[in-house]
Design a protein around this motif. Structure first.
Motif, PDB file in Angstrom:
ATOM      1  N   ARG A  45       0.986  -1.350   0.008  1.00 13.57           N
ATOM      2  CA  ARG A  45      -0.080   0.084   0.095  1.00 13.57           C
ATOM      3  C   ARG A  45       0.959   1.181  -0.049  1.00 13.57           C
ATOM      4  NH1 ARG A  45      -4.358  -0.044   4.523  1.00 13.57           N
ATOM      5  NH2 ARG A  45      -2.807  -0.197   5.709  1.00 13.57           N
ATOM      6  N   TYR A  95      -7.718   3.411  -1.145  1.00 16.04           N
ATOM      7  CA  TYR A  95      -8.364   3.698   0.172  1.00 16.04           C
ATOM      8  C   TYR A  95      -8.394   5.041   0.585  1.00 16.04           C
ATOM      9  CZ  TYR A  95      -7.710  -1.360  -0.049  1.00 16.04           C
ATOM     10  OH  TYR A  95      -7.556  -2.878  -0.510  1.00 16.04           O
ATOM     11  N   ALA A  97      -8.624   7.217   4.190  1.00 15.47           N
ATOM     12  CA  ALA A  97      -8.328   7.054   5.799  1.00 15.47           C
ATOM     13  C   ALA A  97      -8.470   8.388   6.499  1.00 15.47           C
ATOM     14  CB  ALA A  97      -6.657   6.646   5.654  1.00 15.47           C
ATOM     15  N   ASP A 109       1.022   5.035   6.588  1.00 14.88           N
ATOM     16  CA  ASP A 109      -0.326   4.441   6.461  1.00 14.88           C
ATOM     17  C   ASP A 109      -0.653   3.922   8.072  1.00 14.88           C
ATOM     18  OD1 ASP A 109       0.449   0.977   5.077  1.00 14.88           O
ATOM     19  OD2 ASP A 109       1.329   2.275   6.851  1.00 14.88           O
ATOM     20  N   TYR A 112      -2.874   6.283  10.487  1.00 14.59           N
ATOM     21  CA  TYR A 112      -4.356   6.495  10.309  1.00 14.59           C
ATOM     22  C   TYR A 112      -4.965   5.598  10.993  1.00 14.59           C
ATOM     23  CZ  TYR A 112      -3.007   9.761   6.678  1.00 14.59           C
ATOM     24  OH  TYR A 112      -2.502  10.856   5.987  1.00 14.59           O
ATOM     25  N   TRP A 115     -10.141   3.457   8.024  1.00 13.16           N
ATOM     26  CA  TRP A 115     -10.173   3.063   6.827  1.00 13.16           C
ATOM     27  C   TRP A 115     -11.310   2.643   5.986  1.00 13.16           C
ATOM     28  CZ3 TRP A 115      -5.417   3.326   4.157  1.00 13.16           C
ATOM     29  CH2 TRP A 115      -4.252   3.438   4.926  1.00 13.16           C
TER      30      TRP A 115
END
Length: 125
Positions: A45, A95, A97, A109, A112, A115
């Motif tokens: 990701r 995505y 977030a 990521d 966060y 999601w």
């Protein structure tokens, strides 16, 4: 708790545009940094864009600068990702977030807290 639901993905030809939406519920997004990430098959990701509303700052990964724009409508509790001049390499699941993360952590990521389920974007050549 914040619930996030993405929409707006689809199939588009290279050079085309899409606008992704992320509708939030549970809490107002004005209190959160809102971000967009993407993940292609077989890849990790990656960060795409983020918006820190109270600071009026936006952040983008280099590959999307000048093509993508993140924005938010706090009244609608929704964040958007306008994607122009799409390329086949933009093909991913995108995505949304939300997080209460510190400055300088916008591209990370795991910082966060919430999601969405993701929306597929496919760009054909």
């Amino acid at each position: 708790q914040v619930q996030l639901v993405e929409s707006g993905g689809g199939l588009v030809q290279a050079g085309g545009s899409l606008r992704l939406s992320c509708a939030a519920s549970g809490r107002t997004i004005s209190n959160y940094v809102m971000g967009w990430f993407r993940q292609a098959p077989g890849k990790e990701r990656e960060f795409v864009a983020a918006h820190r509303w109270y600071a009026g700052r936006t952040y983008y990964t280099d590959s999307v600068k000048g093509r993508f724009t993140i924005s938010r409508d706090n009244a609608k509790n929704t964040v958007y990702l306008q994607m122009n001049s799409l390329k086949p390499e933009d093909t991913s699941v995108y995505y949304c977030a939300a997080g209460t993360l510190g400055s300088g952590r916008e591209t990370t990521d795991y910082e966060y807290d919430y999601w969405g389920q993701g929306t597929q974007v496919t760009v054909s050549s």
